[in-house]
Design an enzyme around this catalytic site. Sequence first.
Site, PDB file in Angstrom:
ATOM      1  N   GLU A  39      12.719 -15.153 -16.987  1.00 60.07           N
ATOM      2  CA  GLU A  39      12.336 -13.768 -16.714  1.00 60.07           C
ATOM      3  C   GLU A  39      11.370 -13.270 -17.799  1.00 60.07           C
ATOM      4  O   GLU A  39      10.389 -12.579 -17.513  1.00 60.07           O
ATOM      5  CB  GLU A  39      13.600 -12.893 -16.631  1.00 60.07           C
ATOM      6  CG  GLU A  39      13.404 -11.395 -16.772  1.00 60.07           C
ATOM      7  CD  GLU A  39      12.441 -10.782 -15.762  1.00 60.07           C
ATOM      8  OE1 GLU A  39      12.034 -11.458 -14.806  1.00 60.07           O
ATOM      9  OE2 GLU A  39      12.069  -9.613 -15.963  1.00 60.07           O
ATOM     10  N   ARG A  44       2.166   1.271  -5.826  1.00 59.08           N
ATOM     11  CA  ARG A  44       2.315   0.365  -4.679  1.00 59.08           C
ATOM     12  C   ARG A  44       1.046  -0.441  -4.426  1.00 59.08           C
ATOM     13  O   ARG A  44       1.069  -1.459  -3.737  1.00 59.08           O
ATOM     14  CB  ARG A  44       2.681   1.155  -3.427  1.00 59.08           C
ATOM     15  CG  ARG A  44       3.981   1.915  -3.523  1.00 59.08           C
ATOM     16  CD  ARG A  44       4.238   2.625  -2.230  1.00 59.08           C
ATOM     17  NE  ARG A  44       4.507   1.696  -1.154  1.00 59.08           N
ATOM     18  CZ  ARG A  44       5.711   1.279  -0.800  1.00 59.08           C
ATOM     19  NH1 ARG A  44       6.769   1.722  -1.438  1.00 59.08           N
ATOM     20  NH2 ARG A  44       5.865   0.428   0.183  1.00 59.08           N
ATOM     21  N   GLU A  58       2.786 -11.417 -16.359  1.00 59.27           N
ATOM     22  CA  GLU A  58       2.298 -10.352 -15.491  1.00 59.27           C
ATOM     23  C   GLU A  58       1.718  -9.167 -16.247  1.00 59.27           C
ATOM     24  O   GLU A  58       0.792  -8.536 -15.756  1.00 59.27           O
ATOM     25  CB  GLU A  58       3.343  -9.919 -14.456  1.00 59.27           C
ATOM     26  CG  GLU A  58       4.670  -9.498 -14.969  1.00 59.27           C
ATOM     27  CD  GLU A  58       5.642  -9.147 -13.853  1.00 59.27           C
ATOM     28  OE1 GLU A  58       5.273  -9.115 -12.675  1.00 59.27           O
ATOM     29  OE2 GLU A  58       6.817  -8.876 -14.178  1.00 59.27           O
ATOM     30  N   HIS A  81      11.693 -33.722 -21.815  1.00 64.28           N
ATOM     31  CA  HIS A  81      11.435 -34.565 -20.643  1.00 64.28           C
ATOM     32  C   HIS A  81      10.009 -34.413 -20.130  1.00 64.28           C
ATOM     33  O   HIS A  81       9.749 -34.581 -18.939  1.00 64.28           O
ATOM     34  CB  HIS A  81      12.456 -34.256 -19.548  1.00 64.28           C
ATOM     35  CG  HIS A  81      13.858 -34.550 -19.975  1.00 64.28           C
ATOM     36  ND1 HIS A  81      14.378 -35.826 -19.996  1.00 64.28           N
ATOM     37  CD2 HIS A  81      14.841 -33.744 -20.457  1.00 64.28           C
ATOM     38  CE1 HIS A  81      15.617 -35.794 -20.460  1.00 64.28           C
ATOM     39  NE2 HIS A  81      15.929 -34.528 -20.746  1.00 64.28           N
ATOM     40  N   LYS A 111       3.828  -2.979  -6.735  1.00 62.80           N
ATOM     41  CA  LYS A 111       5.233  -2.780  -7.063  1.00 62.80           C
ATOM     42  C   LYS A 111       6.162  -3.391  -6.017  1.00 62.80           C
ATOM     43  O   LYS A 111       7.118  -4.062  -6.344  1.00 62.80           O
ATOM     44  CB  LYS A 111       5.513  -1.280  -7.206  1.00 62.80           C
ATOM     45  CG  LYS A 111       6.932  -0.952  -7.630  1.00 62.80           C
ATOM     46  CD  LYS A 111       7.211  -1.431  -9.029  1.00 62.80           C
ATOM     47  CE  LYS A 111       8.624  -1.119  -9.506  1.00 62.80           C
ATOM     48  NZ  LYS A 111       8.937  -1.938 -10.690  1.00 62.80           N
ATOM     49  N   TRP A 126      -3.605  -2.040  -1.578  1.00 60.47           N
ATOM     50  CA  TRP A 126      -3.487  -3.352  -2.230  1.00 60.47           C
ATOM     51  C   TRP A 126      -3.985  -4.343  -1.183  1.00 60.47           C
ATOM     52  O   TRP A 126      -3.301  -4.601  -0.197  1.00 60.47           O
ATOM     53  CB  TRP A 126      -2.034  -3.628  -2.598  1.00 60.47           C
ATOM     54  CG  TRP A 126      -1.820  -4.865  -3.416  1.00 60.47           C
ATOM     55  CD1 TRP A 126      -1.903  -4.990  -4.772  1.00 60.47           C
ATOM     56  CD2 TRP A 126      -1.440  -6.162  -2.933  1.00 60.47           C
ATOM     57  NE1 TRP A 126      -1.612  -6.277  -5.157  1.00 60.47           N
ATOM     58  CE2 TRP A 126      -1.333  -7.018  -4.044  1.00 60.47           C
ATOM     59  CE3 TRP A 126      -1.202  -6.697  -1.673  1.00 60.47           C
ATOM     60  CZ2 TRP A 126      -0.987  -8.356  -3.939  1.00 60.47           C
ATOM     61  CZ3 TRP A 126      -0.857  -8.037  -1.548  1.00 60.47           C
ATOM     62  CH2 TRP A 126      -0.748  -8.854  -2.683  1.00 60.47           C
ATOM     63  N   CYS A 184       0.848  -1.181   0.000  1.00 59.58           N
ATOM     64  CA  CYS A 184       0.000   0.000   0.000  1.00 59.58           C
ATOM     65  C   CYS A 184       0.887   1.236   0.000  1.00 59.58           C
ATOM     66  O   CYS A 184       2.052   1.172   0.387  1.00 59.58           O
ATOM     67  CB  CYS A 184      -0.871   0.020   1.241  1.00 59.58           C
ATOM     68  SG  CYS A 184      -1.867  -1.459   1.398  1.00 59.58           S
ATOM     69  N   LYS A 237       7.515 -11.813 -17.523  1.00 63.34           N
ATOM     70  CA  LYS A 237       7.049 -10.549 -18.104  1.00 63.34           C
ATOM     71  C   LYS A 237       5.740 -10.783 -18.853  1.00 63.34           C
ATOM     72  O   LYS A 237       4.798 -10.029 -18.718  1.00 63.34           O
ATOM     73  CB  LYS A 237       8.070  -9.953 -19.098  1.00 63.34           C
ATOM     74  CG  LYS A 237       9.350  -9.385 -18.543  1.00 63.34           C
ATOM     75  CD  LYS A 237       9.211  -8.131 -17.737  1.00 63.34           C
ATOM     76  CE  LYS A 237       8.904  -8.392 -16.309  1.00 63.34           C
ATOM     77  NZ  LYS A 237       9.879  -8.453 -15.316  1.00 63.34           N
ATOM     78  N   ASN A 255       0.030   0.206   6.259  1.00 58.89           N
ATOM     79  CA  ASN A 255       0.577  -0.743   5.295  1.00 58.89           C
ATOM     80  C   ASN A 255       1.229  -1.859   6.090  1.00 58.89           C
ATOM     81  O   ASN A 255       1.988  -1.585   7.023  1.00 58.89           O
ATOM     82  CB  ASN A 255       1.617  -0.048   4.404  1.00 58.89           C
ATOM     83  CG  ASN A 255       2.327  -1.028   3.483  1.00 58.89           C
ATOM     84  OD1 ASN A 255       1.752  -2.049   3.103  1.00 58.89           O
ATOM     85  ND2 ASN A 255       3.565  -0.716   3.132  1.00 58.89           N
ATOM     86  N   GLY A 256       0.923  -3.095   5.754  1.00 65.55           N
ATOM     87  CA  GLY A 256       1.501  -4.227   6.472  1.00 65.55           C
ATOM     88  C   GLY A 256       0.404  -5.196   6.867  1.00 65.55           C
ATOM     89  O   GLY A 256      -0.712  -5.139   6.349  1.00 65.55           O
TER      90      GLY A 256
END
Length: 607
Positions: free
Chosen positions: A477, A27, A484, A500, A602, A75, A2, A481, A101-102
Site C-alpha cells: 500500500e 472525480r 500515485e 529471489h 477518485k 476524466w 466524471c 502511495k 459519466n460511464g
Amino acid sequence: MCGIAGIVALEDISARLVQSIRNLEYRGYDSCGIAMLNGSGKIKISKNIGSVEEVCEKENFGRLKGSVGIAHTRWATHGGVTKSNAHPHMSCDNGFSIAHNGIISNHEKLRTRLKNAGHRFRSTTDTEVIVHLVEDWHRKVKSVEKAFVAAMRELDGTYAVILVTGHEPDRIYCARNESPLLIGLGDYVNYIGSDLNAFIDHTKNAVFMEDKEYAIVTHDSCILKRISDGETMSRQVQELMWDSEMAQKGGFPHYMLKEIYEQPQVVHNALDIDPELVEGFARMALEKKTLHITGVGTTFYVSQIGQYYFSRYAGVTPMVISSDEFRFLAQVDKDTAIIAVSQSGETYDTLNALRYGKSHHATTGAIVNVMGSSMARMVDQMILQGSGPEICVISTKAALSQMIILARIAMAAGVMNGRITAKQARGYEAQLRELPAAIENVLNEKSGFIHTIAQQQSHIKHWLFLGRGRYYPVARESALKMKEVSYVHAEGMPSGFLKHGTIALIDENLNSVVFAPPEEEKELYKLTLSSAEEIRARDGYVLGLTFKQKKKEKLPFTEQIVLPKTPPFTAPFLQMVVAQLLSYFTATTLKRNIDRPRSLAKSVTVA
Ligand code: AGP
C-alpha cells in the site's frame, strides 16, 4: 470518474453550478463545462480543457446566467482531452444538451446509424451519440420524455446521463445504469449529482436513483420511473450524514495532508462502529465454507491486511482477489461469503465482483465510506465506516479505517470460533484505542524528520517497500502511495521475496524502506532485519521504520525513523502513517499535483 451536476431552480444558479463541479472535481479533472438554459429556452454551452478553476477563468462561466443548467468535470475515457470532447455535448439543432459519466459500449454502431441519418458529430466521445439519439427520437415521437427513454433503451454500457432541452426549459432529465446518480431535494430548488458533494452545501435530503431508472426533475418535483416500462417508482428520501465543512481543507495546504491528520479521529470512528454490525460480518465470514475479501488498488491491499488479521486472530485464511480479477479466479456458490471494501462504494471492478457473487448466490457484505453508494445498497450486510469525505484522490484515512474495521471483524470471528478469548479480544481492542494517540504523536513528533528524509532522497527514481507478515500488505500500500502521488516508481513486496530476483536491482539508484516489526515479534523481526542486511551488504540505502527497543542495538539501516513502543497488533497501522507522510513530502518536494495527481480519478466507475 466524471462528475455530473445539475440544478433546477427559479433564480440564477450560475455560481452554485460552478461550485458543484468544483466540489466534484476529484472525480475527474482534465476538462469541464456547463450548459445553461436561459429565459428564452436557448441552451448556452461553455467548456474547455483544464481544471474547473482554469476553465472558469478562461471561459468566464459566471456570464452564463440561468435557472436550469447542467455541468460536468471529465476524466477522459473515449476521445482525447480536447475542448470539443469536453462535456456537455449538443444536438445538431442545439435543442438538447447532455453530460454523461460511464462508457457506451455500442457507441460505434449508434454513431454510424446516426451519421447515416444526417447527424453531424463534433467530438470523438462515446457520449455525443446519446444527445443525437435523443434528438433523432424526438423528431419521430415529438415528446421529450418518450425520446429520452427510447434513447436510454438503446444504450449498452454504463451511464449516468443528465439532459437539458429548450423544448422543456423548466426541467432536467436524468438516467442511470451502473454509474452513480442522486437527486438532492431543496426548497423550490432541486439538484442532481454523481455524488453528494455536488449539493451537500445546500441540502442534506437526497433520493438515490437505482440502475435502469430515469428521473424528471423540476424545481419542486422529482419523478422517478423505470426505463424498461415507464412504471413510476417510489423512493424514500434519505438524510445525508456529511456536511460541507467536512469537505473543506481547514487550513491544510492539501486535502491529502488534512486527511492524514484526520486519522486519529477516523480510528475512533472505526472503533465506535456498533459491535453488532461487526459481529454480523464475523458470523457471515464463519458460517460460509469460503470467505472472499475483495477490493482494488488500495482496497486490495486493505483486503490483504484483513487476510493476515483473519489468519492470525481467527484461524481462517480468506481468499483475497483483486476485484478486477475476481470473475476470472473466484469460485463462488451459495456457500460463499464476499466482503467488498471500497471508499466510494462505486468502483466498477468491485461492484462487478459483488454482482458476480450475487449471481452465484453468495452472501455479500461491504465496508464503504459513502452512504447510499451502489455497493452500500446492493449487499446483504453493510458497514458504513464513517471516515467523512475523502476528497484527495489518494486514499489515506479511508484505508486506515477499513483496516481497523477488518481487524475488528477478524477479532470478533476469533472470539466466536474460540481462536482467541473474549479477554484477549478486549486487550487488542484496548490497544486499538491507544492508536489515535500514537498516530498523533507520530504526526507531531516525526513529521519534520520524515520531511527532511523525503527532501534529501527526492532525487531517487526507484523505491522498494519491504515487509513481512502483516507488514507486507502495508509495504505494498505504501508503494502505491509513493507511485500515485509522487510519480516515482515504487514496488512493495515481502522482504523474503527480495533475494529471489529483485535483489539484482540494488544499487545507488534504488532506495528501500523496511517495515521492521516491534522486537517482540521475534521471528518476524529477525527475518525482516536480515533482508535489510542483504541490501546493506550491496551498498543499498535502507530506511528502517522501527519501534523503540528495550536495549539499544545497531540496526542494519542507513537511516531510521524510530516510533514509540507499540503493540504488534497496531504496529503496521502506525508505520503506514509514516509511509503516507514520506510519499506526501516526496510529492511536495517534487511539486506534484497532490490532491489530483495526473491520470487518476477518485472513483473509477468504468471497466
Ligand atoms: C487509492 O489511493 C487509489 N487511488 C485507488 O487505488 C483506490 O483505492 C481504488 O480505485 C479503489 O477505490 P474505492 O475504495 O473507492 O473502491
